[in-house]
Motif scaffolding. Sequence first.
Motif, mmCIF file in Angstrom:
data_model
loop_
_atom_site.group_PDB
_atom_site.id
_atom_site.type_symbol
_atom_site.label_atom_id
_atom_site.label_comp_id
_atom_site.label_asym_id
_atom_site.label_seq_id
_atom_site.Cartn_x
_atom_site.Cartn_y
_atom_site.Cartn_z
ATOM 1 N N LEU B 83 -31.396 35.709 4.164
ATOM 2 C CA LEU B 83 -30.173 35.491 3.388
ATOM 3 C C LEU B 83 -30.100 34.048 2.871
ATOM 4 O O LEU B 83 -29.507 33.780 1.835
ATOM 5 C CB LEU B 83 -28.956 35.779 4.292
ATOM 6 C CG LEU B 83 -27.570 35.427 3.824
ATOM 7 C CD1 LEU B 83 -26.746 36.694 3.638
ATOM 8 C CD2 LEU B 83 -26.846 34.523 4.809
ATOM 9 N N SER B 86 -35.084 32.184 -0.473
ATOM 10 C CA SER B 86 -36.073 33.156 -0.938
ATOM 11 C C SER B 86 -37.406 32.958 -0.212
ATOM 12 O O SER B 86 -38.299 33.787 -0.310
ATOM 13 C CB SER B 86 -36.271 33.036 -2.445
ATOM 14 O OG SER B 86 -36.650 31.728 -2.770
ATOM 15 N N ASN B 138 -27.580 28.612 3.988
ATOM 16 C CA ASN B 138 -28.246 28.181 2.768
ATOM 17 C C ASN B 138 -29.181 27.031 3.130
ATOM 18 O O ASN B 138 -28.721 25.961 3.515
ATOM 19 C CB ASN B 138 -27.211 27.725 1.735
ATOM 20 C CG ASN B 138 -27.796 27.581 0.358
ATOM 21 O OD1 ASN B 138 -28.193 28.551 -0.278
ATOM 22 N ND2 ASN B 138 -27.899 26.339 -0.117
ATOM 23 N N ALA C 28 -29.147 31.801 -3.417
ATOM 24 C CA ALA C 28 -29.294 33.208 -3.784
ATOM 25 C C ALA C 28 -29.025 33.403 -5.270
ATOM 26 O O ALA C 28 -28.350 32.599 -5.911
ATOM 27 C CB ALA C 28 -28.341 34.061 -2.960
ATOM 28 N N ASP C 29 -29.542 34.512 -5.823
ATOM 29 C CA ASP C 29 -29.262 34.836 -7.224
ATOM 30 C C ASP C 29 -27.835 35.346 -7.370
ATOM 31 O O ASP C 29 -27.243 35.250 -8.441
ATOM 32 C CB ASP C 29 -30.270 35.875 -7.716
ATOM 33 C CG ASP C 29 -31.682 35.308 -7.742
ATOM 34 O OD1 ASP C 29 -31.857 34.241 -8.350
ATOM 35 O OD2 ASP C 29 -32.583 35.888 -7.132
ATOM 36 N N SER C 31 -24.194 36.140 -4.540
ATOM 37 C CA SER C 31 -23.779 36.158 -3.137
ATOM 38 C C SER C 31 -22.288 36.376 -3.033
ATOM 39 O O SER C 31 -21.550 36.239 -4.013
ATOM 40 C CB SER C 31 -24.157 34.841 -2.452
ATOM 41 O OG SER C 31 -23.534 33.763 -3.108
ATOM 42 N N ALA C 44 -26.177 38.197 0.378
ATOM 43 C CA ALA C 44 -26.953 37.445 -0.605
ATOM 44 C C ALA C 44 -27.918 38.394 -1.293
ATOM 45 O O ALA C 44 -28.502 39.265 -0.649
ATOM 46 C CB ALA C 44 -27.726 36.319 0.072
ATOM 47 N N TYR C 46 -31.342 38.536 -3.713
ATOM 48 C CA TYR C 46 -32.490 37.817 -4.272
ATOM 49 C C TYR C 46 -33.288 38.785 -5.143
ATOM 50 O O TYR C 46 -33.692 39.848 -4.688
ATOM 51 C CB TYR C 46 -33.379 37.275 -3.150
ATOM 52 C CG TYR C 46 -32.777 36.105 -2.403
ATOM 53 C CD1 TYR C 46 -32.989 34.793 -2.835
ATOM 54 C CD2 TYR C 46 -31.994 36.301 -1.285
ATOM 55 C CE1 TYR C 46 -32.447 33.712 -2.155
ATOM 56 C CE2 TYR C 46 -31.437 35.227 -0.593
ATOM 57 C CZ TYR C 46 -31.678 33.935 -1.034
ATOM 58 O OH TYR C 46 -31.138 32.872 -0.360
#
Lengths: 230, 266, 275
Positions: B83, B86, B138, C28-29, C31, C44, C46
Amino acid sequence: MSEILVENKTVVIPGEILAKGMDYLPGENTYREGEQIFSKSVGLTSISGRVIKVTSLSGPYKPKDGDKIICKVFDITLSGWRLKTNTAYNAMLNVKDATRRFVRKDEDLTKIIDVNDYIVAKVIRVTSQKLIDLSMNDPDLFKINGGRIIKINSQKVPRVIGKQGSMVSMIKKFTNCDITVGQNGLIFVRKRDNGNECLAEKAIKLVEKEAHIGGLTERVETFLKSETNQ
Amino acid sequence: MINNTKTIIQLASEGKRLDNRGLLDYRQPIKIETSISKSAEGSAKVTIGDTVVLAGVKMSLEKPYSDSPNEGGIMVNAELIPLSSSEYEPGPPGIKAVELARVTDRGIRESHAIDFKKLCIEKGEKAWFVIIDIVPLNDAGNLFDAAGLAALAALKETRLRPIDEKTGAVDYKGTTDTPLPLLKETLSVTVGKVGNHLMVDPTVEEESSFSARLTVATDKTGTISALQKGGDEPMTIEEVGQIVDIALDKAKFLRSIMDECFKNKK
Amino acid sequence: MAYEKRLDGRKINETRPMEAKAGVIPNADGSAFFKIGATAAYAAVYGPKEMVPRFLQDPKEGQIRCHYNMLPFSGSGERIRPGNKRRSQEISMVLKAALKPVVDLTDFPNSVVDIHVEFPQTDAGSRCAAVCAASIALADAGIPMKDMISSIAVGQVDGTVVADLNYNEEAYDAIVSDIPVAMTNNSKQITLLQMDGEISKEDLMTSLEMAKEVCEEIYIVQKNALKDKYKLPEGFVAKKPKTNVEKSNDKVTEEKSKPETESSNEKSKEDKEKQ
């Protein structure tokens, strides 16, 4: 009776009803089901004549012929380079499309473009399965050296470029940087003498963040002026 | 897929960074929020710039180890969940997660930050064990320092659960006011080497440009309780000295943020 | 009927307080954060990205994959040991099935979109919260979608049909049924349906009708989360150039004095969250 159910330039979300009746036509990022037209994306509505479309505020880049994009080499084959494109698909750059000069059969390709190098290239072919061929046979295409690459959402690229390139020209002028905007959301920024790459990056991020709010050019100009004490 | 290594090294040699920070500046904002999970006995969320890390403390009653029958214990676990970046894949913790967990663990355990004797309920039979789980939300770089802050904040905020008198088991529905017996507050600071220059609080891009790094955990008095060198290149003894100086100074800075957070709480 | 008043005093069709926010994980692309009562989910998205291993690629369209996971400290009892368990595997599967009908990845053959949902705390209804969060995150990522999906658990507690059971209700000492439901917003078609416990056909139908009503409320929370991300900053009038310029000036001076900007941004963020 047909009617439009949303205002022009408002934010809609997937599944939101945009129009009723058969007099309107579904444009980009919309679809018709029965009598109604729905949005397929989070975006800004745009009504022109009978066509209603949605301009996405985020989303993946779809490679198109003729697009200028920035890619990163991750492998080299017998016939050329394999590149990452910041999408789900890799691209191929053939030796003959990379340079106009003659390349000997046994020449070391890493001497021309090495693994991990970034290039600015043009998409010359995309197949149905998204196999992408690139070319560098244009004066404005080159191998990147120095400077920095920044990433923004590819849907915001048109705003960073601006009408006839007005936005990017303004940022270049104030920050004294060379800027190349790839349609795939990667942007190359390199300062000239006394240039300020950091400020250029900040300005580009400001455009990305506020792309959907009107009066963008004025805001970016005010920002750049005050940061450069003009 | 972005990696501006050459420019990062070039800028560092001029004492500069991509985002205009000084080499020894942390990103802003730095935030510590506590009680972010009601199901944990203590929890915290730490933000450093775009990096966000969660830590949660669960307490359980276990049989003490036979070599320390009158002591409780600690375990630190980290999961680099997909999460948060990537770069991460689902599955059991990889080496990066294991290193993060172990470095955080040593910082706390080896400084004797927790009075494990006070966690003993019944000698040789029953003691409190502290389990800290660390996860990034993150990963924008410098997980080590963020994890250290989050683990400490979560420990400081932990309140024991009552023990059910009939069954002798933990009553996870109940609450008490009893905090953990914290003796010391250790924090870690990671300093990286870019070219010949030292840098703190790296972004992911900067981390991948490090030739070497050193994480230094220290307490309030400046005593070092854990070290971890990473990266493929060696470092000199002089560099270690410089790094420890930087780490002590930056730990003081991070500590003041931690103190501010808990002062506001009380 | 014994269960006339709900344990936490809610009306029978009332959900616990909800909170949602789009765009909470910068890497993330897309979220989202979605909270209902004490159950909180981060999602999230991706992708679309290259599907590996390659033999899983579908040359006709892109695929979605879901990963549902409770963080080790998110359970109401002991620590949950990390690792892929049968429960989370199954929930990941139904989550994917719940979202798939509205996602359109025909433009992205051979690709995959990964959806990760993690819980810092839970109190029943986590798979429904996962669907709600994932739906916002997918929309936030700009993945083409025909509709939004909303989800809620309904069920019967000792003869009374209620919405959004919490843990204490699920564990109520009587006959209880728990029915997680997910629906498309426009046509209210069911994309997720499970049940455990006992229920009559009549009560099941009543429950599903209740789920339909409640999903409408949830949809509004999801919609607001997505629209709030693009809301004009407070006091910002985009169409009148004069106010506009003034506002930009303020902004610029703020950004000059860096520490102040951060604290003031902080405040406005907090204010938003409170609202």
